[in-house]
Design a protein around this motif. Structure first.
Motif, PDB file in Angstrom:
ATOM      1  N   ARG A  94      31.347  22.077  80.354  1.00 53.45           N
ATOM      2  CA  ARG A  94      30.965  23.339  79.564  1.00 53.45           C
ATOM      3  C   ARG A  94      31.755  23.438  78.483  1.00 53.45           C
ATOM      4  O   ARG A  94      32.923  22.827  78.314  1.00 53.45           O
ATOM      5  CB  ARG A  94      31.727  24.691  80.421  1.00 53.45           C
ATOM      6  CG  ARG A  94      31.032  25.973  79.899  1.00 53.45           C
ATOM      7  CD  ARG A  94      31.521  27.299  80.606  1.00 53.45           C
ATOM      8  NE  ARG A  94      32.881  27.368  80.476  1.00 53.45           N
ATOM      9  CZ  ARG A  94      33.872  27.422  81.321  1.00 53.45           C
ATOM     10  NH1 ARG A  94      33.348  27.383  82.638  1.00 53.45           N
ATOM     11  NH2 ARG A  94      35.129  27.605  81.163  1.00 53.45           N
ATOM     12  N   ALA A  95      30.715  23.641  77.369  1.00 53.77           N
ATOM     13  CA  ALA A  95      31.212  23.578  75.719  1.00 53.77           C
ATOM     14  C   ALA A  95      32.046  24.595  75.767  1.00 53.77           C
ATOM     15  O   ALA A  95      32.056  25.824  76.319  1.00 53.77           O
ATOM     16  CB  ALA A  95      29.977  23.756  75.040  1.00 53.77           C
ATOM     17  N   SER A  96      33.250  24.402  74.991  1.00 53.55           N
ATOM     18  CA  SER A  96      34.379  25.458  74.607  1.00 53.55           C
ATOM     19  C   SER A  96      34.878  25.128  73.349  1.00 53.55           C
ATOM     20  O   SER A  96      35.677  24.297  73.030  1.00 53.55           O
ATOM     21  CB  SER A  96      35.672  25.338  75.920  1.00 53.55           C
ATOM     22  OG  SER A  96      36.503  26.310  75.453  1.00 53.55           O
ATOM     23  N   ALA A  97      34.501  25.877  72.311  1.00 52.95           N
ATOM     24  CA  ALA A  97      34.900  25.896  70.931  1.00 52.95           C
ATOM     25  C   ALA A  97      34.259  24.367  70.482  1.00 52.95           C
ATOM     26  O   ALA A  97      33.209  23.832  70.824  1.00 52.95           O
ATOM     27  CB  ALA A  97      36.014  26.030  70.699  1.00 52.95           C
ATOM     28  N   ASP A  98      35.390  23.423  70.103  1.00 53.87           N
ATOM     29  CA  ASP A  98      35.108  22.230  69.811  1.00 53.87           C
ATOM     30  C   ASP A  98      35.437  21.045  70.788  1.00 53.87           C
ATOM     31  O   ASP A  98      35.569  19.852  70.701  1.00 53.87           O
ATOM     32  CB  ASP A  98      35.924  21.798  68.667  1.00 53.87           C
ATOM     33  CG  ASP A  98      37.329  21.671  68.877  1.00 53.87           C
ATOM     34  OD1 ASP A  98      37.674  22.468  69.585  1.00 53.87           O
ATOM     35  OD2 ASP A  98      38.082  21.371  67.934  1.00 53.87           O
ATOM     36  N   ARG A  99      35.551  21.547  72.165  1.00 50.83           N
ATOM     37  CA  ARG A  99      35.921  20.960  73.413  1.00 50.83           C
ATOM     38  C   ARG A  99      35.006  21.149  74.188  1.00 50.83           C
ATOM     39  O   ARG A  99      33.961  21.696  74.417  1.00 50.83           O
ATOM     40  CB  ARG A  99      37.392  21.181  73.595  1.00 50.83           C
ATOM     41  CG  ARG A  99      38.344  21.147  72.624  1.00 50.83           C
ATOM     42  CD  ARG A  99      39.687  21.331  72.876  1.00 50.83           C
ATOM     43  NE  ARG A  99      40.548  20.439  73.750  1.00 50.83           N
ATOM     44  CZ  ARG A  99      40.717  19.194  73.231  1.00 50.83           C
ATOM     45  NH1 ARG A  99      40.595  18.939  72.022  1.00 50.83           N
ATOM     46  NH2 ARG A  99      41.488  18.578  73.868  1.00 50.83           N
ATOM     47  N   THR A 100      35.095  19.855  75.355  1.00 55.58           N
ATOM     48  CA  THR A 100      34.317  20.281  76.705  1.00 55.58           C
ATOM     49  C   THR A 100      35.116  20.521  77.774  1.00 55.58           C
ATOM     50  O   THR A 100      36.094  19.884  77.824  1.00 55.58           O
ATOM     51  CB  THR A 100      33.593  18.903  76.793  1.00 55.58           C
ATOM     52  OG1 THR A 100      32.489  18.718  75.659  1.00 55.58           O
ATOM     53  CG2 THR A 100      32.838  19.070  78.175  1.00 55.58           C
ATOM     54  N   LEU A 101      35.059  21.557  78.544  1.00 51.51           N
ATOM     55  CA  LEU A 101      35.833  21.689  79.770  1.00 51.51           C
ATOM     56  C   LEU A 101      35.313  20.837  80.732  1.00 51.51           C
ATOM     57  O   LEU A 101      34.144  21.267  81.199  1.00 51.51           O
ATOM     58  CB  LEU A 101      35.826  23.012  80.130  1.00 51.51           C
ATOM     59  CG  LEU A 101      36.648  23.665  81.342  1.00 51.51           C
ATOM     60  CD1 LEU A 101      38.304  23.474  81.294  1.00 51.51           C
ATOM     61  CD2 LEU A 101      36.389  25.002  81.674  1.00 51.51           C
ATOM     62  N   VAL A 102      35.823  19.991  81.442  1.00 55.05           N
ATOM     63  CA  VAL A 102      35.444  19.373  82.614  1.00 55.05           C
ATOM     64  C   VAL A 102      36.233  19.800  83.817  1.00 55.05           C
ATOM     65  O   VAL A 102      37.503  19.722  83.993  1.00 55.05           O
ATOM     66  CB  VAL A 102      35.768  17.841  82.623  1.00 55.05           C
ATOM     67  CG1 VAL A 102      35.341  16.914  83.631  1.00 55.05           C
ATOM     68  CG2 VAL A 102      35.083  17.077  81.267  1.00 55.05           C
ATOM     69  N   VAL A 103      35.499  20.037  85.019  1.00 58.97           N
ATOM     70  CA  VAL A 103      35.878  20.511  86.213  1.00 58.97           C
ATOM     71  C   VAL A 103      35.606  19.503  87.306  1.00 58.97           C
ATOM     72  O   VAL A 103      34.350  19.178  87.299  1.00 58.97           O
ATOM     73  CB  VAL A 103      35.517  21.811  86.640  1.00 58.97           C
ATOM     74  CG1 VAL A 103      36.057  22.246  87.886  1.00 58.97           C
ATOM     75  CG2 VAL A 103      35.816  23.000  85.546  1.00 58.97           C
ATOM     76  N   TYR A 104      36.315  18.747  87.711  1.00 57.59           N
ATOM     77  CA  TYR A 104      36.271  17.756  88.619  1.00 57.59           C
ATOM     78  C   TYR A 104      36.714  18.369  90.400  1.00 57.59           C
ATOM     79  O   TYR A 104      37.876  18.864  90.145  1.00 57.59           O
ATOM     80  CB  TYR A 104      37.090  16.444  88.347  1.00 57.59           C
ATOM     81  CG  TYR A 104      37.215  15.498  89.501  1.00 57.59           C
ATOM     82  CD1 TYR A 104      36.051  14.394  89.599  1.00 57.59           C
ATOM     83  CD2 TYR A 104      38.251  15.334  90.341  1.00 57.59           C
ATOM     84  CE1 TYR A 104      35.909  13.689  90.735  1.00 57.59           C
ATOM     85  CE2 TYR A 104      38.466  14.307  91.214  1.00 57.59           C
ATOM     86  CZ  TYR A 104      37.210  13.502  91.359  1.00 57.59           C
ATOM     87  OH  TYR A 104      37.386  12.593  92.474  1.00 57.59           O
ATOM     88  N   ARG A 105      35.843  18.177  91.134  1.00 52.92           N
ATOM     89  CA  ARG A 105      36.094  18.701  92.305  1.00 52.92           C
ATOM     90  C   ARG A 105      35.691  17.681  93.477  1.00 52.92           C
ATOM     91  O   ARG A 105      34.437  17.257  93.419  1.00 52.92           O
ATOM     92  CB  ARG A 105      35.377  20.054  92.773  1.00 52.92           C
ATOM     93  CG  ARG A 105      35.752  20.521  94.103  1.00 52.92           C
ATOM     94  CD  ARG A 105      34.955  21.715  94.702  1.00 52.92           C
ATOM     95  NE  ARG A 105      35.539  22.053  95.986  1.00 52.92           N
ATOM     96  CZ  ARG A 105      35.899  22.925  96.407  1.00 52.92           C
ATOM     97  NH1 ARG A 105      36.377  23.969  95.452  1.00 52.92           N
ATOM     98  NH2 ARG A 105      36.260  23.389  97.540  1.00 52.92           N
TER      99      ARG A 105
END
Length: 143
Positions: A94-105
């Motif tokens: 998911r895009a978050s400002a100038d970063r990407t949030l990665v959720v690994y499950r």
């Protein structure tokens, strides 16, 4: 069943991150337990693509055959199996400002007698998830 989840932020665009993670062969770079991961079929990385993953867990080598079950703009889902375990890796971005949030499950369902060992293996899988959360952002930052 054992499930572990880690979230991490990386300074790369979402689409680029997901494209990299969709190629399960790249796990040799970011998953400390993976020793080798070989594509089993030709062609583009799309739902249905398959890999043979060789990992080391608690000093023993194991192989699982993984299939890319789902490839969406924000998520990939891999399911791997052998006779003792079925592993599901779900990675969302998911895009978050100038970063990407990665959720690994990662979820592991053990079969047969291996089910009895599951409660004793949780701590080891938590440790592996911590190692992924440490290594994956570094690898993505270098791309």
């Amino acid at each position: 069943m054992i499930s572990v989840e880690r979230s991490m932020a990386v300074g790369r665009p979402c689409a680029e991150v997901l494209r990299y993670l969709a190629d399960f062969g790249n796990t040799v770079e970011w998953d400390p337990g993976t020793e080798a991961c070989v594509r089993l079929d030709p062609g583009p990385v799309v739902a249905g693509a398959r890999w043979r993953n060789t990992s080391r867990f608690r000093g023993r080598q194991t192989q699982l055959e993984y299939r890319l079950e789902e490839y969406r703009p924000d998520q990939v889902v891999f399911v791997g199996h052998n006779r003792t375990v079925t592993a599901t890796d779900r990675i969302t971005t998911r895009a978050s400002a100038d970063r990407t949030l990665v959720v690994y499950r990662a979820s592991l369902r053990f079969h047969g007698l291996a089910r009895l060992a599951a409660p004793f293996l949780r701590a080891e899988f938590e440790r592996l998830a911590d190692a992924v959360a440490e290594q994956l952002p570094r690898v993505l930052a270098q791309r």
